[in-house]
Design an enzyme around this catalytic site. Sequence first.
Site, PDB file in Angstrom:
ATOM      1  N   ARG A 225      36.100  50.628  42.117  1.00  0.00           N
ATOM      2  CA  ARG A 225      36.464  50.615  43.527  1.00  0.00           C
ATOM      3  C   ARG A 225      35.939  51.890  44.170  1.00  0.00           C
ATOM      4  NH1 ARG A 225      41.122  48.913  40.736  1.00  0.00           N
ATOM      5  NH2 ARG A 225      41.720  46.740  41.175  1.00  0.00           N
ATOM      6  N   LYS A 264      45.101  51.451  42.258  1.00  0.00           N
ATOM      7  CA  LYS A 264      45.635  50.328  43.018  1.00  0.00           C
ATOM      8  C   LYS A 264      46.709  49.565  42.253  1.00  0.00           C
ATOM      9  CE  LYS A 264      44.201  46.293  45.705  1.00  0.00           C
ATOM     10  NZ  LYS A 264      43.060  45.478  46.184  1.00  0.00           N
ATOM     11  N   HIS A 347      32.128  47.299  48.118  1.00  0.00           N
ATOM     12  CA  HIS A 347      32.828  46.248  47.374  1.00  0.00           C
ATOM     13  C   HIS A 347      31.864  45.147  46.941  1.00  0.00           C
ATOM     14  CE1 HIS A 347      36.987  45.836  46.221  1.00  0.00           C
ATOM     15  NE2 HIS A 347      36.922  44.522  46.377  1.00  0.00           N
ATOM     16  N   ARG A 350      30.859  45.933  43.559  1.00  0.00           N
ATOM     17  CA  ARG A 350      31.921  45.584  42.612  1.00  0.00           C
ATOM     18  C   ARG A 350      31.878  44.094  42.291  1.00  0.00           C
ATOM     19  NH1 ARG A 350      36.891  47.061  40.462  1.00  0.00           N
ATOM     20  NH2 ARG A 350      38.660  45.682  40.855  1.00  0.00           N
ATOM     21  N   HIS A 373      41.834  44.625  37.155  1.00  0.00           N
ATOM     22  CA  HIS A 373      42.549  43.587  37.899  1.00  0.00           C
ATOM     23  C   HIS A 373      43.995  43.491  37.430  1.00  0.00           C
ATOM     24  CE1 HIS A 373      38.631  41.279  39.042  1.00  0.00           C
ATOM     25  NE2 HIS A 373      38.989  42.131  39.982  1.00  0.00           N
ATOM     26  N   TYR A 383      34.150  33.771  37.490  1.00  0.00           N
ATOM     27  CA  TYR A 383      33.429  32.846  36.633  1.00  0.00           C
ATOM     28  C   TYR A 383      33.008  31.597  37.384  1.00  0.00           C
ATOM     29  CZ  TYR A 383      34.417  35.742  32.590  1.00  0.00           C
ATOM     30  OH  TYR A 383      34.446  36.785  31.705  1.00  0.00           O
TER      31      TYR A 383
END
Length: 417
Positions: A225, A264, A347, A350, A373, A383
């Site tokens: 991030r 986060k 982002h 990412r 995550h 995916y």
Amino acid sequence: MSVKRRDSKNRILQTGESQRKDGRYAFKYVDNHGQPQFVYAWKLVPTDKTPAGKREDLSLREKEKQIKKDLDDGIDSKGGKMSVCELYAMHTRHNGNVKPGTVKGREGLLRIMGNDRLGGYAIENVKMADVKDWILRMKANGYAFQTIKNHKRSLSAAFITAVQNDMVRKNPFEFDIAEVIPNDKKPKDALTPEQENAFLNYVKNSPIFSKYYDAIVILDDTGMRISEFCGLTVDDLDMENRIINIDHQLIYSGKKGYYISDTKTKNSNRQLPMSDRVYDAFKRILARKNFSKLELEYKGKIYTNFILRKYKGTPYYGVEYSSLFNRIRTKYKETNDLALPEFLSPHTMRHTFCTKMANAGMNPKALQYFMGHANIIMTLDYYAHATYECARDEFTRITSQAMDTNKIESIEVTLSA
């Protein structure tokens, strides 16, 4: 013998019932706090007609039935009188151990509800239809699907608090928002291999943006991030073992200035390995020794020597890198035919990293760790970006392994015979 009280239609009134001079019926009862309360209605029973010009409502007997049920079940009728705004304020006050960004979001939602009629409703009167109407008003006022969904989730949590404290019986926010408005959330954009190469080559060879090449390569090959990346200090890099240690993030607020915060999610504290390209990029950044000496204290630790330093000596922060990516995309379009995503940001890198790893067949749990995550569902979403070629190659690999296994078993059977 006591005289039974009767209404204007000569019907016998039950204990606690009365009729006022204007024709309205009243019912007096004692709540669970021992306090006298009144409810009113223009009809005594459901079959009565509502007087002309009066709002259609439940009859007094229907309201009595609900009150008696609430009293038997321990429902706090006094608590049910508080407004939606008052409930949300109480809920957030009781759940105050949150990050500054969450506090800011809560304040924003409270302002929104204060300007909407739903915010003034007594929580005992809020119906699912009222919530759906609120969603439609939010949509009409230009709020995005995801924003409305997040606000709905926050208000639903407040009503869960109300249910747990016996203020209301049901949570009117318990439904799928997609029943009311379409999910117009745009899919996560990731760069294709061609876009990725074109973008990185442009930055590398640009006389304006080449100084940011190493930083963008690191974002592209780690999936960090941007707040985690901006928070990196020299001490967070283990160059000998090629490890990036992530246990905090750097935030900038116009009111608060720079500050250090936890990552986060609890899963975001992690170690990332350095690829050769990332290792070389970090080596070049560290060789410049152009670190920000700003000192920030958090949980008894001093953070300094931030590796991303602006010319004024302060560290970069997320919004500045978002602006940088927008400028790069604008300049890139002037000389390149291969289009980049409409919204290019840190982002995006990412998303690109995560999609690359998913398409390469990385174990989902390993990828969840690298991405930090909170749950595997977020990781599995990437995916879905798998291409036909990727799926075909994975099919070929698995079926080839199965064929090789069958051959080995056949040889073993032959030898044993």
